[in-house]
Write an enzyme that holds these catalytic residues in place. Structure first.
Site, PDB file in Angstrom:
ATOM      1  N   HIS A 137      38.721  38.841  33.712  1.00  0.00           N
ATOM      2  CA  HIS A 137      39.853  39.714  32.915  1.00  0.00           C
ATOM      3  C   HIS A 137      40.558  40.533  34.020  1.00  0.00           C
ATOM      4  CE1 HIS A 137      41.643  42.491  29.431  1.00  0.00           C
ATOM      5  NE2 HIS A 137      41.642  42.993  30.529  1.00  0.00           N
ATOM      6  N   HIS A 141      44.972  40.059  35.446  1.00  0.00           N
ATOM      7  CA  HIS A 141      46.193  40.892  35.723  1.00  0.00           C
ATOM      8  C   HIS A 141      46.791  40.639  36.983  1.00  0.00           C
ATOM      9  CE1 HIS A 141      45.659  43.534  32.417  1.00  0.00           C
ATOM     10  NE2 HIS A 141      44.529  43.636  32.429  1.00  0.00           N
TER      11      HIS A 141
HETATM   12  C1  QAP Z   1      38.448  44.863  30.405  1.00  0.00           C
HETATM   13  O1  QAP Z   1      38.777  46.862  29.259  1.00  0.00           O
HETATM   14  C2  QAP Z   1      37.375  43.955  29.967  1.00  0.00           C
HETATM   15  O2  QAP Z   1      41.852  49.022  23.203  1.00  0.00           O
HETATM   16  C3  QAP Z   1      38.348  46.161  30.490  1.00  0.00           C
HETATM   17  O3  QAP Z   1      41.638  51.866  22.563  1.00  0.00           O
HETATM   18  C4  QAP Z   1      37.221  43.971  28.442  1.00  0.00           C
HETATM   19  O4  QAP Z   1      38.306  48.872  29.644  1.00  0.00           O
HETATM   20  C5  QAP Z   1      36.434  43.661  30.614  1.00  0.00           C
HETATM   21  C6  QAP Z   1      39.936  50.210  26.124  1.00  0.00           C
HETATM   22  C7  QAP Z   1      36.191  43.247  27.839  1.00  0.00           C
HETATM   23  C8  QAP Z   1      35.149  43.077  29.963  1.00  0.00           C
HETATM   24  C9  QAP Z   1      35.538  42.897  28.595  1.00  0.00           C
HETATM   25  C10 QAP Z   1      40.566  49.253  25.142  1.00  0.00           C
HETATM   26  C11 QAP Z   1      40.067  51.541  25.755  1.00  0.00           C
HETATM   27  C12 QAP Z   1      39.267  49.517  27.439  1.00  0.00           C
HETATM   28  C13 QAP Z   1      41.234  49.962  23.944  1.00  0.00           C
HETATM   29  C14 QAP Z   1      38.898  48.151  28.941  1.00  0.00           C
HETATM   30  C15 QAP Z   1      40.960  51.383  23.851  1.00  0.00           C
HETATM   31  C16 QAP Z   1      40.588  52.100  24.872  1.00  0.00           C
HETATM   32  C17 QAP Z   1      39.484  48.340  27.794  1.00  0.00           C
HETATM   33 CO    CO Z   2      42.983  44.549  30.838  1.00  0.00          CO
END
Ligand code: QAP
Ligand code: CO
Length: 171
Positions: A137, A141
C-alpha cells in the site's frame, strides 16, 4: 512537529517520488515528524508524499493482535524494492489520504523487501500478513498510486459517489 496530511483528490498524491540520496539530520527530523503525524492520526503507515514530500520514504508501525502499536516496532523504509512477491491475499484497506473509505484490495501475500534505513544502511526483511499488505500500500504511494486506483469500474464509481457526498456534508 505535526505535518498536514494531504487528501484525495490533491494532485500531489499522483507524484512519482524521487530516491533519497542524503541520509542526513534533515531526513531524520523529517522521519520523526512523519512518525508523530502518523500516530496523531491513528495510522499504521504513512508515505512521505502524503505530507507533500516527494521522496521514496515511508514509515510503518504495525499493531499487535490487541491493536497496540509499539514504537519500537516502527519501520523506516527508504528507497524500497520488492523481490519475490508470492501468493494473493485480500484485505479491507483504508488510507489517511482517503479518510472514511475502506475497500477490499488484493495484494501479494508474502514478499522480500530490500531497502535502506535512516542511516543509508542496506537492509532486507521478509513480510507476510498485514506487514506485507502495508508495504505494498505504502509503496504504491511512492509511484503516485492510491488503493482506490485498484478498484473495479463499478467500485470506483461507488467511491466517487460516496466521496462527493462526504464533501457536501463537510460544507
Ligand atoms: C495503509 O493506512 C494500510 O480512513 C495505512 O478515518 C491500510 O494507516 C496498510 C486511517 C490497510 C495496510 C492495510 C484511515 C485512519 C488510517 C481512515 C492507515 C481514518 C483514520 C489508515
Ligand atoms: Co495510503
Amino acid at each position: 512537529m505535526l505535518l498536514p496530511i494531504i487528501t484525495y483528490p490533491n494532485k500531489l498524491l499522483k507524484n512519482i517520488s524521487d530516491d533519497v540520496v542524503l541520509f542526513d539530520s534533515q531526513l531524520h527530523a523529517f522521519l520523526d515528524n512523519m512518525y508523530e503525524t502518523m500516530m496523531h492520526s491513528n495510522g499504521i503507515g504513512l508515505a512521505a508524499i502524503q505530507v507533500a514530500m516527494p521522496i521514496r520514504a515511508l514509515i510503518l508501525c504495525i499493531p499487535d493482535e490487541e491493536g497496540n502499536q509499539d514504537p519500537n516496532n516502527t519501520l523506516e523504509i527508504i528507497n524500497p524494492r520488492i523481490v519475490n512477491p508470492n501468493g494473493k491475499t485480500t484485505y479491507q484497506e483504508g488510507c489517511l489520504s482517503v479518510p472514511g473509505f475502506y475497500e477490499d484490495i488484493e495484494r501479494y501475500e508474502t514478499l522480500t523487501l530490500h531497502y535502506h534505513d535512516r542511516h543509508g544502511v542496506e537492509c532486507s526483511l521478509q513480510a507476510d500478513e498485514l506487514l506485507s499488505i502495508a508495504i505494498q500500500h505504502e509503496m504504491d504511494h511512492l509511484d503516485g498510486k492510491l488503493f482506490i486506483d485498484h478498484l473495479s469500474y463499478s467500485r470506483r464509481k461507488k467511491f466517487e459517489k460516496e466521496h462527493k457526498k462526504a464533501l457536501k456534508e463537510k460544507k
